[in-house]
Design a protein around this motif. Structure first.
Motif, PDB file in Angstrom:
ATOM      1  N   LEU A 133       0.838  -1.196   0.000  1.00 46.56           N
ATOM      2  CA  LEU A 133       0.000   0.000   0.000  1.00 46.56           C
ATOM      3  C   LEU A 133       0.877   1.251   0.000  1.00 46.56           C
ATOM      4  O   LEU A 133       2.061   1.206   0.320  1.00 46.56           O
ATOM      5  CB  LEU A 133      -0.914  -0.005   1.226  1.00 46.56           C
ATOM      6  CG  LEU A 133      -1.796  -1.251   1.396  1.00 46.56           C
ATOM      7  CD1 LEU A 133      -2.604  -1.158   2.689  1.00 46.56           C
ATOM      8  CD2 LEU A 133      -2.698  -1.456   0.200  1.00 46.56           C
ATOM      9  N   TYR A 134       0.266   2.391  -0.335  1.00 43.71           N
ATOM     10  CA  TYR A 134       1.033   3.636  -0.423  1.00 43.71           C
ATOM     11  C   TYR A 134       0.095   4.830  -0.268  1.00 43.71           C
ATOM     12  O   TYR A 134      -1.117   4.666  -0.072  1.00 43.71           O
ATOM     13  CB  TYR A 134       1.799   3.718  -1.748  1.00 43.71           C
ATOM     14  CG  TYR A 134       1.000   3.300  -2.977  1.00 43.71           C
ATOM     15  CD1 TYR A 134       0.215   4.224  -3.670  1.00 43.71           C
ATOM     16  CD2 TYR A 134       1.028   1.991  -3.437  1.00 43.71           C
ATOM     17  CE1 TYR A 134      -0.514   3.850  -4.786  1.00 43.71           C
ATOM     18  CE2 TYR A 134       0.299   1.595  -4.552  1.00 43.71           C
ATOM     19  CZ  TYR A 134      -0.468   2.536  -5.230  1.00 43.71           C
ATOM     20  OH  TYR A 134      -1.190   2.166  -6.341  1.00 43.71           O
ATOM     21  N   GLU A 135       0.660   6.056  -0.348  1.00 42.02           N
ATOM     22  CA  GLU A 135      -0.127   7.276  -0.176  1.00 42.02           C
ATOM     23  C   GLU A 135      -0.651   7.779  -1.527  1.00 42.02           C
ATOM     24  O   GLU A 135       0.087   7.817  -2.506  1.00 42.02           O
ATOM     25  CB  GLU A 135       0.719   8.395   0.446  1.00 42.02           C
ATOM     26  CG  GLU A 135       1.083   8.160   1.896  1.00 42.02           C
ATOM     27  CD  GLU A 135       1.784   9.377   2.493  1.00 42.02           C
ATOM     28  OE1 GLU A 135       1.945  10.393   1.771  1.00 42.02           O
ATOM     29  OE2 GLU A 135       2.178   9.319   3.678  1.00 42.02           O
ATOM     30  N   VAL A 136      -1.932   8.188  -1.513  1.00 45.87           N
ATOM     31  CA  VAL A 136      -2.532   8.834  -2.689  1.00 45.87           C
ATOM     32  C   VAL A 136      -3.072  10.193  -2.229  1.00 45.87           C
ATOM     33  O   VAL A 136      -4.032  10.257  -1.458  1.00 45.87           O
ATOM     34  CB  VAL A 136      -3.665   7.996  -3.299  1.00 45.87           C
ATOM     35  CG1 VAL A 136      -4.292   8.724  -4.487  1.00 45.87           C
ATOM     36  CG2 VAL A 136      -3.144   6.626  -3.718  1.00 45.87           C
ATOM     37  N   PRO A 137      -2.442  11.295  -2.669  1.00 43.66           N
ATOM     38  CA  PRO A 137      -2.902  12.630  -2.270  1.00 43.66           C
ATOM     39  C   PRO A 137      -3.888  13.218  -3.287  1.00 43.66           C
ATOM     40  O   PRO A 137      -3.676  13.117  -4.497  1.00 43.66           O
ATOM     41  CB  PRO A 137      -1.613  13.455  -2.222  1.00 43.66           C
ATOM     42  CG  PRO A 137      -0.710  12.788  -3.206  1.00 43.66           C
ATOM     43  CD  PRO A 137      -1.147  11.359  -3.366  1.00 43.66           C
ATOM     44  N   PHE A 138      -4.935  13.854  -2.793  1.00 47.79           N
ATOM     45  CA  PHE A 138      -5.936  14.516  -3.627  1.00 47.79           C
ATOM     46  C   PHE A 138      -5.793  16.029  -3.438  1.00 47.79           C
ATOM     47  O   PHE A 138      -5.826  16.511  -2.305  1.00 47.79           O
ATOM     48  CB  PHE A 138      -7.356  14.107  -3.221  1.00 47.79           C
ATOM     49  CG  PHE A 138      -7.648  12.647  -3.386  1.00 47.79           C
ATOM     50  CD1 PHE A 138      -8.382  12.200  -4.469  1.00 47.79           C
ATOM     51  CD2 PHE A 138      -7.191  11.720  -2.460  1.00 47.79           C
ATOM     52  CE1 PHE A 138      -8.667  10.851  -4.633  1.00 47.79           C
ATOM     53  CE2 PHE A 138      -7.465  10.367  -2.604  1.00 47.79           C
ATOM     54  CZ  PHE A 138      -8.201   9.935  -3.697  1.00 47.79           C
ATOM     55  N   ARG A 139      -5.661  16.756  -4.533  1.00 49.82           N
ATOM     56  CA  ARG A 139      -5.555  18.212  -4.445  1.00 49.82           C
ATOM     57  C   ARG A 139      -6.946  18.824  -4.314  1.00 49.82           C
ATOM     58  O   ARG A 139      -7.872  18.435  -5.015  1.00 49.82           O
ATOM     59  CB  ARG A 139      -4.845  18.780  -5.679  1.00 49.82           C
ATOM     60  CG  ARG A 139      -4.568  20.279  -5.582  1.00 49.82           C
ATOM     61  CD  ARG A 139      -3.558  20.711  -6.636  1.00 49.82           C
ATOM     62  NE  ARG A 139      -4.083  20.530  -7.986  1.00 49.82           N
ATOM     63  CZ  ARG A 139      -4.763  21.455  -8.659  1.00 49.82           C
ATOM     64  NH1 ARG A 139      -5.031  22.625  -8.089  1.00 49.82           N
ATOM     65  NH2 ARG A 139      -5.181  21.221  -9.878  1.00 49.82           N
ATOM     66  N   LEU A 140      -7.080  19.801  -3.413  1.00 50.37           N
ATOM     67  CA  LEU A 140      -8.348  20.500  -3.197  1.00 50.37           C
ATOM     68  C   LEU A 140      -8.314  21.875  -3.840  1.00 50.37           C
ATOM     69  O   LEU A 140      -7.241  22.390  -4.186  1.00 50.37           O
ATOM     70  CB  LEU A 140      -8.613  20.649  -1.691  1.00 50.37           C
ATOM     71  CG  LEU A 140      -8.621  19.348  -0.884  1.00 50.37           C
ATOM     72  CD1 LEU A 140      -8.720  19.649   0.608  1.00 50.37           C
ATOM     73  CD2 LEU A 140      -9.753  18.436  -1.322  1.00 50.37           C
ATOM     74  N   ASN A 141      -9.469  22.476  -4.007  1.00 52.21           N
ATOM     75  CA  ASN A 141      -9.539  23.823  -4.600  1.00 52.21           C
ATOM     76  C   ASN A 141      -9.176  24.912  -3.600  1.00 52.21           C
ATOM     77  O   ASN A 141      -9.103  26.079  -3.947  1.00 52.21           O
ATOM     78  CB  ASN A 141     -10.941  24.094  -5.159  1.00 52.21           C
ATOM     79  CG  ASN A 141     -12.011  24.090  -4.073  1.00 52.21           C
ATOM     80  OD1 ASN A 141     -11.870  23.455  -3.032  1.00 52.21           O
ATOM     81  ND2 ASN A 141     -13.097  24.806  -4.326  1.00 52.21           N
ATOM     82  N   HIS A 142      -8.946  24.535  -2.329  1.00 48.22           N
ATOM     83  CA  HIS A 142      -8.691  25.542  -1.296  1.00 48.22           C
ATOM     84  C   HIS A 142      -8.102  24.870  -0.070  1.00 48.22           C
ATOM     85  O   HIS A 142      -8.268  23.671   0.147  1.00 48.22           O
ATOM     86  CB  HIS A 142     -10.005  26.234  -0.926  1.00 48.22           C
ATOM     87  CG  HIS A 142      -9.869  27.270   0.135  1.00 48.22           C
ATOM     88  ND1 HIS A 142      -9.032  28.340   0.028  1.00 48.22           N
ATOM     89  CD2 HIS A 142     -10.472  27.390   1.339  1.00 48.22           C
ATOM     90  CE1 HIS A 142      -9.125  29.088   1.112  1.00 48.22           C
ATOM     91  NE2 HIS A 142      -9.985  28.535   1.919  1.00 48.22           N
ATOM     92  N   TYR A 143      -7.378  25.654   0.735  1.00 47.46           N
ATOM     93  CA  TYR A 143      -6.868  25.154   2.006  1.00 47.46           C
ATOM     94  C   TYR A 143      -8.016  25.121   3.020  1.00 47.46           C
ATOM     95  O   TYR A 143      -8.505  26.175   3.424  1.00 47.46           O
ATOM     96  CB  TYR A 143      -5.779  26.080   2.546  1.00 47.46           C
ATOM     97  CG  TYR A 143      -4.473  26.021   1.800  1.00 47.46           C
ATOM     98  CD1 TYR A 143      -3.372  25.345   2.333  1.00 47.46           C
ATOM     99  CD2 TYR A 143      -4.324  26.651   0.572  1.00 47.46           C
ATOM    100  CE1 TYR A 143      -2.159  25.300   1.653  1.00 47.46           C
ATOM    101  CE2 TYR A 143      -3.117  26.609  -0.120  1.00 47.46           C
ATOM    102  CZ  TYR A 143      -2.035  25.928   0.429  1.00 47.46           C
ATOM    103  OH  TYR A 143      -0.848  25.889  -0.242  1.00 47.46           O
ATOM    104  N   PRO A 144      -8.473  23.952   3.457  1.00 44.89           N
ATOM    105  CA  PRO A 144      -9.540  23.913   4.466  1.00 44.89           C
ATOM    106  C   PRO A 144      -9.014  24.357   5.825  1.00 44.89           C
ATOM    107  O   PRO A 144      -7.865  24.056   6.181  1.00 44.89           O
ATOM    108  CB  PRO A 144      -9.942  22.433   4.496  1.00 44.89           C
ATOM    109  CG  PRO A 144      -8.742  21.696   4.007  1.00 44.89           C
ATOM    110  CD  PRO A 144      -8.047  22.605   3.040  1.00 44.89           C
ATOM    111  N   ASN A 145      -9.843  25.073   6.593  1.00 42.17           N
ATOM    112  CA  ASN A 145      -9.389  25.508   7.908  1.00 42.17           C
ATOM    113  C   ASN A 145      -9.540  24.369   8.925  1.00 42.17           C
ATOM    114  O   ASN A 145     -10.016  23.276   8.602  1.00 42.17           O
ATOM    115  CB  ASN A 145     -10.122  26.769   8.368  1.00 42.17           C
ATOM    116  CG  ASN A 145     -11.609  26.557   8.547  1.00 42.17           C
ATOM    117  OD1 ASN A 145     -12.070  25.448   8.811  1.00 42.17           O
ATOM    118  ND2 ASN A 145     -12.385  27.608   8.404  1.00 42.17           N
ATOM    119  N   ARG A 146      -9.109  24.644  10.159  1.00 42.09           N
ATOM    120  CA  ARG A 146      -9.036  23.578  11.162  1.00 42.09           C
ATOM    121  C   ARG A 146     -10.401  22.981  11.470  1.00 42.09           C
ATOM    122  O   ARG A 146     -10.537  21.761  11.647  1.00 42.09           O
ATOM    123  CB  ARG A 146      -8.400  24.124  12.438  1.00 42.09           C
ATOM    124  CG  ARG A 146      -8.055  23.045  13.468  1.00 42.09           C
ATOM    125  CD  ARG A 146      -7.414  23.652  14.711  1.00 42.09           C
ATOM    126  NE  ARG A 146      -6.265  24.453  14.341  1.00 42.09           N
ATOM    127  CZ  ARG A 146      -5.997  25.646  14.875  1.00 42.09           C
ATOM    128  NH1 ARG A 146      -6.814  26.166  15.767  1.00 42.09           N
ATOM    129  NH2 ARG A 146      -4.916  26.313  14.519  1.00 42.09           N
TER     130      ARG A 146
END
Length: 314
Positions: A206-219
């Motif tokens: 297994l490995y990491e799969v990163p998904f790019r978002l349209n914005h930085y979500p806040n905490r």
């Protein structure tokens, strides 16, 4: 010519970045108004703010911690502007007028409540960086009404970027919402997908799969998302609630494969993001109502005190 009014706290703003932003906007034939430059000595400040907040095509808000405090508490000139902007946000025709911008790392502590559902332009990188220039370019295209999809995109190498955004899966929360105020999946960049260890140990394939978002979500959004991912409203038997994490503008599934993403996780991820957007919006509405209620009580107390003082004879 489009007109932009910039609202900021003078004592905290990064002057170098502000000057560069103004210069780049004006080079694109965008008229920029700021009180420091456009308000004459002896001028009526409240009238200046009201006039330009109403008449400008867009309002850029420079996010800082001091700005947030004054805006939320309706303090001083910033608080006066925030009250006008918060009232305007209730009108559907002005929903896209307000453009938050950050010159520092995005975090909850710099975002006024009335702008919490808005996506911010991230200008936190240095002035000559590609990301700074790209963010300003995107901001200018928004102001000028040029669709991002109208750009000619260079042909990418084979299978480098896989688009995962699907507008049909974006549920709007209210009449005042649109796809620009929602966290959405944009793509998977194959260069960011990590390699499996394949050392024979359990899980080494297994490995990491990163998904790019349209914005930085806040905490707050991140916490809601992670809770929803652990217990999603819909999921498959392949769902694993402990593999999701968020870093910057990436959701990372750590401990999966691209085939699992295709067959199982992507559908669940879209559902979880949609549910999180709904919950986050409800929280923001509730918080705004609380602030409005507190402000109303504060104003009533002030009016009561003033009324009694006016009746006093010294």
């Amino acid at each position: 010519m489009k007109t932009v009014f910039i609202s900021y706290l003078r004592s905290e703003v990064n002057k170098e970045k502000l000057d560069r932003l103004i210069k780049l906007l004006e080079e694109s034939d965008i008229r920029v108004i700021i009180d420091e430059r456009n308000l004459e000595i002896g001028g009526d400040l409240p009238l200046f703010m009201e006039k330009n907040l109403v008449e400008s095509d867009f309002i850029i808000v420079i996010l800082t911690s001091g700005y947030k405090k004054r805006a939320d508490d309706r303090e001083g000139g910033v608080g006066y502007e925030a009250a006008i902007m918060a009232a305007s946000l209730s009108k559907r025709e002005t929903i896209k007028k307000f453009l938050p911008v950050t010159f520092e790392t995005y975090r909850d502590e710099i975002v006024p409540v009335f702008l919490a559902s808005k996506l911010a332009s991230d200008l936190s990188d240095n002035l000559d960086s590609i990301t700074f220039k790209g963010a300003v370019k995107k901001l200018k295209r928004t102001i000028l009404g040029i669709s991002m999809t109208s750009q000619t995109t260079p042909k990418a190498g084979p299978a480098k970027v896989v688009g995962v955004a699907d507008e049909a899966d974006t549920t709007l929360i209210s009449d005042n919402d649109n796809k620009n105020t929602q966290i959405m999946l944009i793509s998977i960049d194959s260069d960011e997908v990590t390699q499996p260890r394949n050392d024979g140990a359990t899980g080494s394939a297994l490995y990491e799969v990163p998904f790019r978002l349209n914005h930085y979500p806040n905490r707050t959004w991140q916490q809601l998302f992670l809770a929803n991912w652990r217990s999603p409203s819909q999921f498959t038997l392949m769902h694993r609630g402990n593999i999701a994490k968020i870093s910057g503008d990436r959701i990372i599934l750590d401990g999966t494969t691209i085939e699992e993403v295709r067959d199982y996780h992507l559908k669940t991820l879209k559902i979880v993001i949609k549910d999180t957007n709904k919950q986050y919006k409800r929280l923001m509405i509730k918080e705004q109502q609380r602030l409005d209620h507190d402000l109303e009580i504060k104003n009533k107390q002030r009016d009561k005190v003033r009324s009694v003082i006016n009746d006093l004879r010294f």
